[in-house]
Structure formats: C-alpha cells, structure tokens
Write an enzyme that holds these catalytic residues in place. Structure first.
Site, PDB file in Angstrom:
ATOM      1  N   SER A  76       0.800  -1.228   0.000  1.00  8.17           N
ATOM      2  CA  SER A  76       0.000   0.000   0.000  1.00  8.17           C
ATOM      3  C   SER A  76       0.833   1.279   0.000  1.00  8.17           C
ATOM      4  O   SER A  76       0.265   2.370  -0.055  1.00  8.17           O
ATOM      5  CB  SER A  76      -0.946   0.002   1.196  1.00  8.17           C
ATOM      6  OG  SER A  76      -2.013  -0.886   0.983  1.00  8.17           O
ATOM      7  N   LYS A  79      -0.006   3.732  -2.662  1.00 12.28           N
ATOM      8  CA  LYS A  79      -1.020   4.782  -2.544  1.00 12.28           C
ATOM      9  C   LYS A  79      -0.411   6.162  -2.325  1.00 12.28           C
ATOM     10  O   LYS A  79      -1.119   7.169  -2.411  1.00 12.28           O
ATOM     11  CB  LYS A  79      -1.999   4.433  -1.427  1.00 12.28           C
ATOM     12  CG  LYS A  79      -2.787   3.148  -1.695  1.00 12.28           C
ATOM     13  CD  LYS A  79      -3.807   2.885  -0.608  1.00 12.28           C
ATOM     14  CE  LYS A  79      -4.606   1.622  -0.901  1.00 12.28           C
ATOM     15  NZ  LYS A  79      -3.944   0.387  -0.450  1.00 12.28           N
ATOM     16  N   SER A 136      -6.200   3.588   4.053  1.00 19.01           N
ATOM     17  CA  SER A 136      -5.553   2.757   3.036  1.00 19.01           C
ATOM     18  C   SER A 136      -6.580   1.994   2.203  1.00 19.01           C
ATOM     19  O   SER A 136      -6.393   0.823   1.861  1.00 19.01           O
ATOM     20  CB  SER A 136      -4.562   1.782   3.684  1.00 19.01           C
ATOM     21  OG  SER A 136      -3.650   1.276   2.723  1.00 19.01           O
TER      22      SER A 136
END
Length: 401
Positions: A76, A79, A136
């Site tokens: 993640s 992101k 997230s």
C-alpha cells in the site's frame, strides 16, 4: 678589560638569541589552537528489513541506506503515488475537494483494506483522499483512478509517467492499490523521493498524513502508522503490508527545523516496522543537522556584464540551498562561486551563469546552479562598442598581470 667585555658579549649574544627563540616559540604555541577533534559519527543502526533508507527532506542527502535501490513489492505504499496524483489534480484546479465520484461495482468489490464506500453512491474527493491516506482504502483508490483516468489501467499509466518525471528509476506501477503483481514494484530510495515531493509540492494537503483516525459510513478506522501515537514529531506518511511485501513503512518527522524521511521495506510485523523506523529517525536526529545556507532569490554576487543596459548582473540560486552535515562541523563549511567569465547581454531571468560549490573541509558536499536573477537587454550601439573596447583592455591587462 676590553678583552673580557668582548668575550662576555660573544657569550651573551647566542644566549640572548636562544632566549628570544624560546619566547617566540612559546608565543606561537599559545597562538596556534590545538587541533579540534571531529565529530565521531557511528555506523548506522542494524535494521531488520530487506531494504531501507534515511534521507534529509530539505537537502536530499542520504544519511544511511541498505539495498535502497532493490526493486521490491511496495504494497500500500503505492497509494503515496495515488494520493500524489489526486493532490496534483487538486492543485491544478482540475478537480475540487467537493467534487463527487460515483462508486462503481468494480471499486466496491475490491478486496483488501477498505474505506467501505457503497456501490452507486456519490463520495466526495475529500473523503476519498482521506480514505486513501488514513484508511488505506483499496476501494477508494480504484474509485479515484476511474474518476481521473477512466479506469485503473490508464491511471497506472499516468502513475508511471509521473514516476519517470520525478526520477523514480526503480518503480513501475500496474495498479492504484499495491495489490500484488509481478510487474508492480518500487524501491526504498524511490519512495523516499516520492515522499519528498509530496511534502514539498502540496504542503496544503500534507496534514492529512498525520491524522490518526477517519470515520466514513459510521466506521471509524485508525491510521496504521503507530509512530503517530509514539512520537509527536512524526507527521506521516504511509504503511503497507502484503504477504509478499512484508510490513513496510514510510515515515517523516521534524525536530528543530530538520525534517527526515525514513523508509523500511520487508519487516516481519507491524511492531517491527515501527521500531526499525524509529531507530533510523533517532540516529539521524542525534548525529546530523541541516543548515539553510541560501534562500531562493538571494543575491550572491554581481559580476560584470558586458554590452548590456546595466553593467552588473544579479546572480543567485533559484531554489533554497540546504546542507546536511554531522553535528558540530558547521564551522568547516565554505562556499565557492564559479561564475562564467565574459558574461554578455542579453541575459534572461533564470539563465545559468555558473555554479555554487559547497565544501565541508576538503569534501565537496553540494553543488547548485547559479542563475541570473534578472533579465538585462542589450545596450545601445555606442554602449556595446564602448564595452568592447573596455573588455579588450581589461582582458589585455589581466593577461599581463
């Protein structure tokens, strides 16, 4: 009597000279300071991660690293780029925080961490950005990818174009979420650079990364960055985890006007990524300091300009100059300006005219382009001819002497 006096004088002279030499040598010994010991910088701490890096956010100097260019799954941490592109579109005025996005079934069905948006509902860009950064949310990431680019594949292409623009040489994106894919990778160095751009380019949105909680659809979720609770100087950025990537963290902190960015990839647990990151931050703040040397637009010199409406050109730097160095060695800093000889009009604002070199002792620790801080047009015919004559004799005399 004269003979005795002569013998006395002959013996007195060398004794007097010896005494004088002793006095002078003692004075010199007192005048010359004893060598000062340099600050001892210990080796960086042992970090239990596959790859890691510690970088100063202002100067860009890397203070410690290990396997920082290894291509690894970022989970993640992906992101960070997804959020960066949203922030870029906000900054350019192409979207606003109050714009709404219709949630597709594709976004709603996405697995992994979620913001819990509902299919066929309208969600604001503001909520989606918070959901990406704090919660997230994979669903939020796909929703903005579809809104900004029409789909996740074209959005990934946008991500790669900006990765290339920012100099992220060991990064390639396949999706907006960080879900595993063989061709989806990044490196600790690239993620530190991306974080630096997030902090510098869009400071008005950076405060989101420090938020500890975000509630959407009556579901309150915490930020997974444990350091936000443990260290009040930490104010970002992002966590990541998949089975393939392990536990990853990009964190930034500010102490005494010095900002550091630490990246750890491939640790064994949530606790490990927090502890290993804290090790790096503590090491950097304890043994290094960052000095702001010159501000953007500061006039550093006014060299002679030939054939222009003005005889002198204001020269400086087009961005702030900061240097990170071991603590207690700032007295060893020196700067040298290497300005191009025979500068001739016309000169445009921003033209490169030389180099600023910063040294720490004998080591070159930084270089920055010197630029023209103003535009100066050519002078009239008489002024140009007169300057040609003056330049000829100036060069002639300098050649002689």
């Amino acid at each position: 009597m004269r003979v005795l006096l002569s013998r006395f004088r002959s013996r007195l002279l060398p004794l007097t000279l010896l005494s004088l030499l002793l006095i002078v040598s003692q004075a010199l010994a007192q005048a010359v300071p004893a060598p000062q010991p340099q600050t001892v910088i210990p080796a960086p701490p042992q970090v239990a991660a596959k790859s890691w890096i510690l970088m100063d956010a202002d100067s860009g100097r890397v203070l410690a690293e290990n396997n920082a260019d290894e291509r690894l799954p970022p989970a993640s941490l992906t992101k960070l780029m997804t959020a960066y592109l949203v922030e870029r579109e906000l900054n350019r005025g192409n979207i606003s925080m109050d714009d709404t996005v219709r949630v597709s079934e594709n976004a709603w069905r996405t697995g992994g961490s979620k913001m819990f948006i509902e299919v066929n509902t309208d969600v604001s860009i503001r909520d989606l950005l918070y959901g990406i950064i704090i919660q997230s949310g994979n669903d939020a990431s796909i929703a903005v990818a579809e809104h900004l680019a029409g789909g996740e594949a074209p959005f990934a292409d946008m991500m790669n174009q900006h990765a290339s623009r920012l100099g992220l040489n060991n990064t390639h994106f396949v999706n907006a979420t960080g879900l595993p894919h063989p061709e989806h990778y990044s490196s600790a160095r690239d993620l530190a650079l991306l974080s630096q751009y997030i902090i510098d380019d869009y400071p008005e949105h950076y405060a989101i990364y420090a938020e500890k909680y975000f509630t959407y659809n009556d579901i309150r979720q915490p930020n997974r960055n444990r350091l936000l609770w443990r260290d009040p100087t930490v104010d970002g950025l992002k966590t990541g985890h998949t089975e393939e990537a392990g536990y990853c963290l990009v964190a930034s902190a500010v102490r005494d006007d010095m900002r550091l960015i630490a990246v750890v990839m491939g640790t064994d647990s949530e606790e490990a990524r927090a502890q290993e990151t804290q090790k790096l931050l503590s090491y950097g703040f304890r043994y290094f300091e960052t000095l702001q040397l010159y501000e953007q637009g500061a006039v550093l010199n006014t060299p002679r300009l030939w054939g222009g409406e003005k005889d002198e050109l204001r020269v400086g730097v087009d961005s702030n100059v900061a240097m990170t160095l071991p603590r207690a060695r700032n007295h060893e800093l020196s700067a040298r300006l290497d300005i191009r000889p025979d500068l001739t009009a016309p000169i445009s604002l921003g033209d490169r005219v030389g180099t600023l070199e910063v040294r720490l002792g004998e080591e070159v620790v930084g270089e920055q382009e010197l630029v023209a801080l103003e535009s100066i047009e050519e002078g009239g015919l008489f002024k140009r001819l007169f300057d040609q004559v003056r330049r000829f004799f100036s060069n002639l005399l300098s050649g002689w002497f």
